[in-house]
Design an enzyme around this catalytic site. Sequence first.
Site, PDB file in Angstrom:
ATOM      1  CE1 TYR A 101      -3.995   2.742   1.079  1.00  0.00           C
ATOM      2  CE2 TYR A 101      -1.638   3.135   2.142  1.00  0.00           C
ATOM      3  CZ  TYR A 101      -3.548   3.813   2.280  1.00  0.00           C
ATOM      4  OH  TYR A 101      -3.866   4.913   1.799  1.00  0.00           O
ATOM      5  CD  GLU A 191      -5.625   4.514  -1.087  1.00  0.00           C
ATOM      6  OE1 GLU A 191      -6.037   4.760   0.199  1.00  0.00           O
ATOM      7  OE2 GLU A 191      -6.573   4.094  -1.047  1.00  0.00           O
TER       8      GLU A 191
END
Length: 380
Positions: A101, A191
């Site tokens: 991530y 993101e």
Amino acid sequence: MKIHEYQAKQLFREYGIPTTRDILVTTPYEAECVAELMGLPVVLKAQVHSGGRGKAGGVKMACRLDQVAAVAEEMLRLTIKGYPVRKILVCPAVRIESESYLSLLIDRSTSKIVFVGCPQGGMEIEETAQTCPTSILRYEVPAAILGHLTTDECMPFAEQLVDGTSQAEAVARIMVAMGRMFVARDCSLIEINPLVVEERGVVTALDAKVLFDDNALFRHPENAEMRDLSSEDQDELTAKENNVTFIRLSGDIGCMVNGAGLAMGTMDIVKHFGGSPANFLDAGGSSDPNKVLAGLRLITKDPSVRCIFINIFGGITRCDDIAKGILAAKEQFDIPLPIVVRLAGTNCREGQALIAGTDMIVANTLEEGAQCAVRLGNAL
Ligand code: GDP
Ligand code: MN
């Protein structure tokens, strides 16, 4: 402002962040043609403004050509968290070695711009933060240098995110590009979840989420062009059209207030007395009865609202005009909920007199109003 994954990935390509060569389609037939050209397997991804699509059936792999149209057809019938699926992104499937991530965001609690990373990606980061908080990495970057970071500066963080030097170098290059893009486009979030290492060590952004700062849209017509109004909260848009600021929240006390500061104060005091606001609604500083109508219509549309708290401080706004607006709303559409009204300031006596003869409750102070609204909401 939100944009879709396919738009975010176009930006990624522009700024040199590696991603897959995806193609957007709107019909099952198109999906099949694209898959045939692209080669199988492919992953079909619903383009909606919502995370967690995977779990909701919005991310599906197809290994045979005859599956593609059927999967696409099913996906185009889905509604994910209230958003109907109208577009599908067809992506070449990737063999994943590891998922991590990586995001760049404004951390409001520290007023800093920060890279957030986690070596375990794919799932929702909020969950990981709960179950394994120590695996969340942070790297704060001063805004002044964000647009021209170097890979050397990013390497220590990148090395914690992925195995292997060449992979970490690739991640560091992605971080540099994210910093440039964040500044150049006035983003509030970039993101990548998951950021994957493919079988042969290639690092790729498999998913993309980008938010733009609404307050900077005036200097970015190129950002505003990406807006997809059909994918936004229709109630929030209706509010905007009526010059009312409305933000949906998760509680059950519908609040209608004039002025953003008072609206926040009202939410605080509702919370203080054990209640939970269903929305933020700033009807603005004027006596326009249409705003009162629009506001109450939005609040009563929300099925979780159990009590309405109207809190007005009359300056330019005249309380009797507001009271007339409330009465007109009650006449125009059925409001089967208790309404607590606190009017203070300009013409408040006249306003209170108009409300007094009805089934609505007049509160004399902010505290009294909030307490009463919480009690009535709980009583239902
Ligand atoms: P989200 O659920 O909306 O976040 O959608 P994502 O695009 O992040 O996809 C969810 C998950 O599907 C990813 O974390 C991957 O595990 C899996 N996935 C997506 N694309 C591929 C692919 O090309 N190959 C493989 N093996 N898995 C994929
Ligand atoms: Mn994702």
